[in-house]
Design an enzyme around this catalytic site. Sequence first.
Site, PDB file in Angstrom:
ATOM      1  N   HIS A 135      61.597  22.427  49.355  1.00 21.50           N
ATOM      2  CA  HIS A 135      61.176  23.036  50.623  1.00 21.50           C
ATOM      3  C   HIS A 135      62.315  23.777  51.326  1.00 21.50           C
ATOM      4  O   HIS A 135      63.453  23.341  51.324  1.00 21.50           O
ATOM      5  CB  HIS A 135      60.621  21.959  51.561  1.00 21.50           C
ATOM      6  CG  HIS A 135      61.669  20.955  51.982  1.00 21.50           C
ATOM      7  ND1 HIS A 135      62.462  21.137  53.078  1.00 21.50           N
ATOM      8  CD2 HIS A 135      62.066  19.800  51.404  1.00 21.50           C
ATOM      9  CE1 HIS A 135      63.291  20.118  53.189  1.00 21.50           C
ATOM     10  NE2 HIS A 135      63.081  19.288  52.179  1.00 21.50           N
ATOM     11  N   HIS A 144      68.848  33.130  39.098  1.00 25.69           N
ATOM     12  CA  HIS A 144      68.233  32.425  37.961  1.00 25.69           C
ATOM     13  C   HIS A 144      68.470  30.919  38.135  1.00 25.69           C
ATOM     14  O   HIS A 144      69.619  30.468  38.176  1.00 25.69           O
ATOM     15  CB  HIS A 144      68.882  32.906  36.648  1.00 25.69           C
ATOM     16  CG  HIS A 144      68.306  32.292  35.421  1.00 25.69           C
ATOM     17  ND1 HIS A 144      68.744  32.612  34.163  1.00 25.69           N
ATOM     18  CD2 HIS A 144      67.330  31.366  35.230  1.00 25.69           C
ATOM     19  CE1 HIS A 144      68.066  31.933  33.249  1.00 25.69           C
ATOM     20  NE2 HIS A 144      67.209  31.156  33.880  1.00 25.69           N
TER      21      HIS A 144
END
Length: 210
Positions: A135, A144
């Site tokens: 979150h 990446h």
Amino acid sequence: MKRLALLGAGGHGKVVADSALAGGWDAVEFFDDAWPQRQSNGSWSVAGDSATLLARLREFQGVIVSIGDCSLRWNKHQTLQAAGAPMATVVHPAAVVSRYALLGGGTVVMPGAVVNIDAFVGEAGIINTGATVDHDCRLGDAVHICPGAHLSGNVQVGHGSWVGVGAAVKQGMILGERVVVGAGAVVVQSVPDGLTVVGNPALPVSARKT
Ligand SMILES: CC(C)(COP(=O)(O)OP(=O)(O)OC[C@H]1O[C@@H](n2cnc3c(N)ncnc32)[C@H](O)[C@@H]1OP(=O)(O)O)[C@@H](O)C(=O)NCCC(=O)NCCS
């Protein structure tokens, strides 16, 4: 018929193609600047190079740069975007992306990955197999997160950075731009721009004891 063009016919490209077809695209076509030397990629043939793709852009409803290298991916992404390419997002059906998360164009989310509520992933990102972005994380462009890496809540990752396979990042850490987190590292301190860190706790490669 939804057709997706992929620039980058390597192993990562195959996973993107497979995820795209599983996720609702009808057909994928590969392009690669190693063409004509590179003629195929697993089950697919390679249709041409970047120039071929640019000439055929109108045939595709989506385009993704499927190159693992963050800097190269970002360069190609920008070139295609400037030419008006419809940069797509691909989410494998076995990934979980919160309805309250945002993914930028050109970003892919692989099988088993989770992008949790209020996370933001910029353009041309890769959330690789089984990685988690929890979150309120904020990821810049061309980031990446490698297979099995985990970002706890509220982590920030700067442009062009990558977090290696199986690494873990403690909540609230800030990774700067072009940061590399080595495979299996445990990041418990924020990392400035351009640094490569490895180990548990993660330290700059140059600062490791022999
Ligand atoms: C961190 C990393 C980028 C360093 O690569 P590099 O700059 O080529 O560094 P080297 O391989 O020369 O290693 C330098 C030193 O760091 C050590 N080291 C490298 N990676 C390490 C890691 N992940 N954890 C602990 N130590 C590591 C090496 O053993 C070496 O130690 P030495 O100087 O005592 O011999 C690379 O090893 C790595 O972990 N890459 C992640 C790969 C990955 O996640 N791939 C997924 C693709 S989807």
